[in-house]
Design an enzyme around this catalytic site. Sequence first.
Site, PDB file in Angstrom:
ATOM      1  N   ARG A  56       0.835  -1.202   0.000  1.00 40.05           N
ATOM      2  CA  ARG A  56       0.000   0.000   0.000  1.00 40.05           C
ATOM      3  C   ARG A  56       0.870   1.253   0.000  1.00 40.05           C
ATOM      4  O   ARG A  56       0.579   2.250  -0.634  1.00 40.05           O
ATOM      5  CB  ARG A  56      -0.947   0.031   1.199  1.00 40.05           C
ATOM      6  CG  ARG A  56      -1.927   1.223   1.145  1.00 40.05           C
ATOM      7  CD  ARG A  56      -2.778   1.352   2.406  1.00 40.05           C
ATOM      8  NE  ARG A  56      -1.982   1.728   3.561  1.00 40.05           N
ATOM      9  CZ  ARG A  56      -1.769   0.971   4.628  1.00 40.05           C
ATOM     10  NH1 ARG A  56      -2.299  -0.234   4.698  1.00 40.05           N
ATOM     11  NH2 ARG A  56      -1.028   1.400   5.628  1.00 40.05           N
ATOM     12  N   TYR A 109     -16.743  16.971 -14.967  1.00 38.60           N
ATOM     13  CA  TYR A 109     -17.143  15.576 -15.149  1.00 38.60           C
ATOM     14  C   TYR A 109     -18.101  15.175 -14.036  1.00 38.60           C
ATOM     15  O   TYR A 109     -17.920  15.544 -12.869  1.00 38.60           O
ATOM     16  CB  TYR A 109     -15.894  14.694 -15.151  1.00 38.60           C
ATOM     17  CG  TYR A 109     -16.152  13.243 -14.868  1.00 38.60           C
ATOM     18  CD1 TYR A 109     -17.012  12.495 -15.676  1.00 38.60           C
ATOM     19  CD2 TYR A 109     -15.560  12.608 -13.790  1.00 38.60           C
ATOM     20  CE1 TYR A 109     -17.268  11.170 -15.405  1.00 38.60           C
ATOM     21  CE2 TYR A 109     -15.794  11.270 -13.513  1.00 38.60           C
ATOM     22  CZ  TYR A 109     -16.659  10.558 -14.324  1.00 38.60           C
ATOM     23  OH  TYR A 109     -16.918   9.232 -14.049  1.00 38.60           O
ATOM     24  N   ASP A 182      -7.137  18.426 -14.176  1.00 45.64           N
ATOM     25  CA  ASP A 182      -7.450  17.107 -14.724  1.00 45.64           C
ATOM     26  C   ASP A 182      -7.022  17.108 -16.193  1.00 45.64           C
ATOM     27  O   ASP A 182      -7.572  17.834 -17.011  1.00 45.64           O
ATOM     28  CB  ASP A 182      -8.953  16.839 -14.595  1.00 45.64           C
ATOM     29  CG  ASP A 182      -9.340  15.431 -15.043  1.00 45.64           C
ATOM     30  OD1 ASP A 182      -8.568  14.802 -15.791  1.00 45.64           O
ATOM     31  OD2 ASP A 182     -10.425  14.964 -14.659  1.00 45.64           O
ATOM     32  N   LYS A 207      -8.004   5.624 -18.904  1.00 43.31           N
ATOM     33  CA  LYS A 207      -8.352   6.141 -20.223  1.00 43.31           C
ATOM     34  C   LYS A 207      -7.168   6.067 -21.200  1.00 43.31           C
ATOM     35  O   LYS A 207      -6.686   4.986 -21.477  1.00 43.31           O
ATOM     36  CB  LYS A 207      -8.889   7.564 -20.076  1.00 43.31           C
ATOM     37  CG  LYS A 207      -9.936   7.747 -18.963  1.00 43.31           C
ATOM     38  CD  LYS A 207     -11.139   6.844 -19.109  1.00 43.31           C
ATOM     39  CE  LYS A 207     -12.329   7.245 -18.241  1.00 43.31           C
ATOM     40  NZ  LYS A 207     -12.114   7.156 -16.790  1.00 43.31           N
TER      41      LYS A 207
END
Length: 392
Positions: A56, A109, A182, A207
């Site tokens: 992690r 978004y 972004d 993406k």
Amino acid sequence: MQEFDQAADRFSALTRAVRSGIDTDPANGAVVPPINLSTNYSFTGYAEPRGYDYSRAGNPTRQVFADAITALEGGSGTVITSSGLSAVTTAVLSVVTAGARVAIPHDAYGGTWRLFDNLARRGYCELHTVDFTAADTAAARLAELQPDLVFLETPSNPLLRITDLTRMSAAAHAAGALVVADNTFCSPLLQQPLSLGADLVLHSTTKYINGHSDMVGGSLTAATPQLAEEISYFANVYGCTGGAFDAYLGMRGLRTLHTRMRAHQENAAAVVEVLLAHPAVRAVYYPGLPEHPGHELAARQQSGFGAMVSFELAGVAEVKQLLPALHCFTLAESLGGTESLISHTATMTHAGMTEEARKEAGITDGLLRLSVGIEATEDLVDDLRTALDAVI
């Protein structure tokens, strides 16, 4: 690999990113770095951890991916997260405290809007929406609000509006805010927000960076070493870091990003021509068009116009006629994969927005968003034209 490391400064960021981790396996000489799936790592002795102790907090495979994105974005360090939205979450929770003023785009978004809206409803932040494409008005608004965090998204999702990153970053900094941008729609190849004034840049690596629609991930890159240390610390604290296998897939995709983006953009330009010429189409949104309000700005701050295209039909009835007639465009959410996708914004990607918020953002019931893939150009053009002909 040692020879490449010593000469790396004379190579471009793209070459360094593509070769990130290549030929670094000391055990077997694997050219592509192997996936390190181990959850934990042994200590050499009492209070003597090695380079990694728990995945992690840190993972060798994830670090290769992070280093590559850092090189492409020109940053000081990157955190790889479990999704694009967890990158947004890490950015917000790392740099602002409860009660902070946050300014986001009025047409953000849908998932980003939903996240900030919920944080505001729970009292974590005071949320304000701003039309950042109206630069003069937006700068004055920021001076009035004095926000702690300004979140920018350009090109916007789904109407592909363009925000002046340099101007808005300067206005945000003058108001005392940190700037998060972004960059998902452009990828690091077409735009580098850190060089234009942003403090943090994020991606949904699901993406374009991955590009194959087979993983979910995100990244957050900091402009300064201090900020990089902060986001790395909090990503571990909040448990937002991504898994090793997803990092491996993302790195595999990133190695072909430059080649895929060329094909994506060539196909997008051809698709736009079809949309512009068809009588069923009421409006086309694509920053590569000279008549697009943000065209000149996009040409200055981007090195390409991307492969996201939105267009408007008369209404829901026409949308329902078009969708079944398509064969090369799959009705699905997400974007940036090799396959072409179409989505109905109001009922899919932005369904989490209230009707009022969608109206403010300019999202109508006839709006459709295309993620143009890398199929044969002639097939995409023919399929779209035939489907549009079915709209009465």
